[in-house]
Design a protein around this motif. Sequence first.
Motif, PDB file in Angstrom:
ATOM      1  N   LYS B 246       0.842  -1.190   0.000  1.00 14.20           N
ATOM      2  CA  LYS B 246       0.000   0.000   0.000  1.00 14.20           C
ATOM      3  C   LYS B 246       0.880   1.244   0.000  1.00 14.20           C
ATOM      4  O   LYS B 246       1.810   1.365   0.779  1.00 14.20           O
ATOM      5  CB  LYS B 246      -0.898  -0.013   1.244  1.00 14.20           C
ATOM      6  CG  LYS B 246      -1.867   1.152   1.291  1.00 14.20           C
ATOM      7  CD  LYS B 246      -2.992   0.866   2.271  1.00 14.20           C
ATOM      8  CE  LYS B 246      -3.856   2.094   2.478  1.00 14.20           C
ATOM      9  NZ  LYS B 246      -3.148   3.342   2.716  1.00 14.20           N
ATOM     10  N   ARG B 268      -3.959   3.346  -3.345  1.00 14.82           N
ATOM     11  CA  ARG B 268      -3.710   2.211  -4.216  1.00 14.82           C
ATOM     12  C   ARG B 268      -2.571   1.354  -3.701  1.00 14.82           C
ATOM     13  O   ARG B 268      -1.764   1.770  -2.886  1.00 14.82           O
ATOM     14  CB  ARG B 268      -3.347   2.714  -5.620  1.00 14.82           C
ATOM     15  CG  ARG B 268      -4.300   3.724  -6.193  1.00 14.82           C
ATOM     16  CD  ARG B 268      -5.646   3.131  -6.511  1.00 14.82           C
ATOM     17  NE  ARG B 268      -5.570   2.240  -7.639  1.00 14.82           N
ATOM     18  CZ  ARG B 268      -5.732   2.615  -8.916  1.00 14.82           C
ATOM     19  NH1 ARG B 268      -5.955   3.874  -9.203  1.00 14.82           N
ATOM     20  NH2 ARG B 268      -5.655   1.741  -9.877  1.00 14.82           N
ATOM     21  N   SER B 269      -2.534   0.146  -4.269  1.00 12.18           N
ATOM     22  CA  SER B 269      -1.408  -0.738  -3.987  1.00 12.18           C
ATOM     23  C   SER B 269      -0.437  -0.640  -5.162  1.00 12.18           C
ATOM     24  O   SER B 269      -0.854  -0.684  -6.317  1.00 12.18           O
ATOM     25  CB  SER B 269      -1.902  -2.173  -3.839  1.00 12.18           C
ATOM     26  OG  SER B 269      -0.889  -3.074  -4.228  1.00 12.18           O
ATOM     27  N   LEU B 271       1.635  -2.737  -6.235  1.00 14.06           N
ATOM     28  CA  LEU B 271       1.696  -3.968  -7.032  1.00 14.06           C
ATOM     29  C   LEU B 271       0.532  -4.020  -8.024  1.00 14.06           C
ATOM     30  O   LEU B 271       0.680  -4.434  -9.169  1.00 14.06           O
ATOM     31  CB  LEU B 271       1.663  -5.194  -6.111  1.00 14.06           C
ATOM     32  CG  LEU B 271       2.804  -5.243  -5.100  1.00 14.06           C
ATOM     33  CD1 LEU B 271       2.601  -6.373  -4.112  1.00 14.06           C
ATOM     34  CD2 LEU B 271       4.135  -5.397  -5.806  1.00 14.06           C
ATOM     35  N   GLU B 272      -0.631  -3.565  -7.518  1.00 10.48           N
ATOM     36  CA  GLU B 272      -1.806  -3.552  -8.395  1.00 10.48           C
ATOM     37  C   GLU B 272      -1.596  -2.567  -9.540  1.00 10.48           C
ATOM     38  O   GLU B 272      -1.943  -2.834 -10.688  1.00 10.48           O
ATOM     39  CB  GLU B 272      -3.024  -3.181  -7.539  1.00 10.48           C
ATOM     40  CG  GLU B 272      -4.249  -2.720  -8.297  1.00 10.48           C
ATOM     41  CD  GLU B 272      -4.885  -1.499  -7.636  1.00 10.48           C
ATOM     42  OE1 GLU B 272      -4.751  -1.368  -6.410  1.00 10.48           O
ATOM     43  OE2 GLU B 272      -5.504  -0.700  -8.349  1.00 10.48           O
ATOM     44  N   LEU B 273      -0.994  -1.409  -9.214  1.00  7.08           N
ATOM     45  CA  LEU B 273      -0.751  -0.398 -10.243  1.00  7.08           C
ATOM     46  C   LEU B 273       0.178  -0.936 -11.330  1.00  7.08           C
ATOM     47  O   LEU B 273      -0.060  -0.735 -12.515  1.00  7.08           O
ATOM     48  CB  LEU B 273      -0.122   0.851  -9.620  1.00  7.08           C
ATOM     49  CG  LEU B 273      -1.070   1.803  -8.902  1.00  7.08           C
ATOM     50  CD1 LEU B 273      -0.286   2.948  -8.293  1.00  7.08           C
ATOM     51  CD2 LEU B 273      -2.115   2.339  -9.853  1.00  7.08           C
ATOM     52  N   GLY B 275       0.685  -4.035 -12.029  1.00  5.20           N
ATOM     53  CA  GLY B 275       0.007  -5.113 -12.743  1.00  5.20           C
ATOM     54  C   GLY B 275      -0.894  -4.617 -13.853  1.00  5.20           C
ATOM     55  O   GLY B 275      -1.072  -5.291 -14.870  1.00  5.20           O
ATOM     56  N   SER B 276      -1.427  -3.400 -13.672  1.00  2.00           N
ATOM     57  CA  SER B 276      -2.381  -2.926 -14.668  1.00  2.00           C
ATOM     58  C   SER B 276      -1.740  -2.068 -15.754  1.00  2.00           C
ATOM     59  O   SER B 276      -2.401  -1.589 -16.650  1.00  2.00           O
ATOM     60  CB  SER B 276      -3.486  -2.130 -13.968  1.00  2.00           C
ATOM     61  OG  SER B 276      -2.909  -0.986 -13.360  1.00  2.00           O
TER      62      SER B 276
END
Lengths: 126, 585
Positions: B246, B268-269, B271-273, B275-276
């Motif tokens: 995070k 946001r995280s 890692l998620e950012l 990933g996208s």
Amino acid sequence: MNELALIIEDDPDLADIFTEALRAAEYRTETIRDGQVARQRLRQVVPKLVVLDMHLPNVSGIDLLYLLRHDAHLRKTLVIILTADARMAEAYEEQADYVLIKPVTFTQLRDLTSRLHGDERSPDQS
Amino acid sequence: MKTSASRVRRFDWNRWLEVPVTDPEDARRRKLLNIVLVTVGCLSFALLVLALAWYLLGIPGVNSRELGYIVFTVGTVGVATGGIYWLNHSARVSGWIAATLFLCLLTSLIGLSDTPRELAAGRSLFVWTIPIVLAAFLLRPWGSFLFTGVVIIIMVVLAHLAQEPANPTAIVGFLLLAGVAWLSASNLEQALREVRTINVNLDRLVKERTQALEDALIREHVAYGQLQATLESLRDGVIVFDRQGKIMVANPPAAALFEVRRELMTTRSVLELVGSRPLRPQDRGALLGLLTSEAERPLNRQIRWGGRHLAVWVAPVHSAGTTERIGTIAVFQDITAEVEAARMKDLFLAMVSHELRTPINSILGYTDILLAGMRGELTAEQTETLQRIARNGQHLLELVSDLIDQAQIQAGMVKIAAEPFELAPILEEVRTTCERTAADKDLAFVVHLEEGVPSPLFGDPRRVRQIILNLVTNAIKFTEKGAVHVRAFAPNRHHWSIEVRDTGIGIPEEKLPGIFDPFYQVDSSLTRRASGFGLGLAIVKNLVDLMGGTIKVKSRVGVGSVFTVILPIKPPKRQRRGRRPEIVR
């Protein structure tokens, strides 16, 4: 009578050296420095072999090579292409009889061409 | 909050009862006295009204004389009460004066309330307790004893007047009562004093703590302000995130990089950012690996990000002063310009070098023509001179070719062929090319192809020849006596290997790590004459890398060196076109 070798090379020094090399290999030589002139001349004579520099200005060496390969008159003419580009060498390997990677030395050209005197190009050789 | 309406309704007792004095004990006593006075005053008034009503209503029991008597008494009491109240209310007058006056008034009233007989020994004995107890609370704790003394004196006098014996039990009782009153009042005052002290201390403590908090808050604010200013001014993207990924802090360039509004970054995280983002799989993998790494030392990778090149650096973040890791800081540096510049430089170099080659070829060509006797016969001297020219020209050509090779490899312009070829003819070619030079230096020169090397091999024969030739010419160059051995063998099922061993001058240990760097030369007077740019080994390494192989070197000064190249028999599926070098700050 010595066989005719046509040298198509725009650089004056290289043209000179190649001409001497072929003379040393006992050919009759004609040296053409311009691609257009070469195209015209090829309609008039049937050389035993052609030394073609692929990096000519104005006219593409590729076009001349095509002409040499597809003109009925010239089907027996041996073609040696000179190029500095290994990729081009690979691409046109099939169409030429010999590919020499520049820089090509005097001795290299002389020795190669002196061996070709008796050689005939068979029509189906590609 | 009181409304004005309720304000009118609620009577402000404190204004009438409280006396503004500095000593809290005094204030308490005065207030207590006021309460008592007010009560007495009200009672007197009520009594007056009652008596008047009684009289006016003609109820028997109260005639005009008695009414007058009552009015006089009650009136006096009322007035006295009022006077004492007025005295008590004045801060300039000491508190004990009003208290003492009141107590005396009270005692007097009591003394007159019944017959001496009853007061001294009868039914009204109990009333004397009132001033005794009140004294402890209105005057001082020991006031109870004072007034006990007074009461005892009055009692004795009254008893004498009534011709009764004084009541010793009552006296003892009063003394005990005085004691109890004194204890109560003292304890009360003590307790109140302690409470006051505690309050004062608490107040001080609260003030101190509040001040400390304020200071800390200001410091934090300043520090935060500095951090903000620093982050805002950076050109590179900075993200700090916790162990779950995070995001805790993100500066504007980082937000721009991920195309997320700055304010939303902390929701946001990371890692998620990542990933996208539309990244190449190898870049996404490398980046995620970097961000999730638990390594304690800083790491960095270069990746492609859309059309840009980024250098990403990560380092752990520790809780202040401890080794506990609370998160990671990642810096995203746009190195597109640097990468482009490097590429431009290599391209330029490749092109320029190519231009250099043309006139050199002409020089060599004309020299060849002369040497072939095509411009007339030559004397032996002329021949020798021309040969020297040719040699130097050849050397110059080799230098330029090396430069072009290196530049082309760096610029990613070199393609490695993947065709079947035989190793034997290549080794033979190397032998014939080099045996003269070796013989001239009186070196033994052995080239051996061992059993076990498969035939055919797959790869680029031209480049393989270049590698072997390079290593062998190096070996011969740096060896003055002894031998150069070339050995081709198969170390395992999947690889084949070339080993070039010499008994030359060797390479010092400290120079070994950099031996494959471009333009690296082992500085020695011995080598000064014959050397080139020092690109030979760099080119060899680059080519070996492009072929998916490895090269190793072992060397001892004065003993010799061994260079070993290991190449895969089947090259990797996709031929790499040339690696971008790592830009190391």
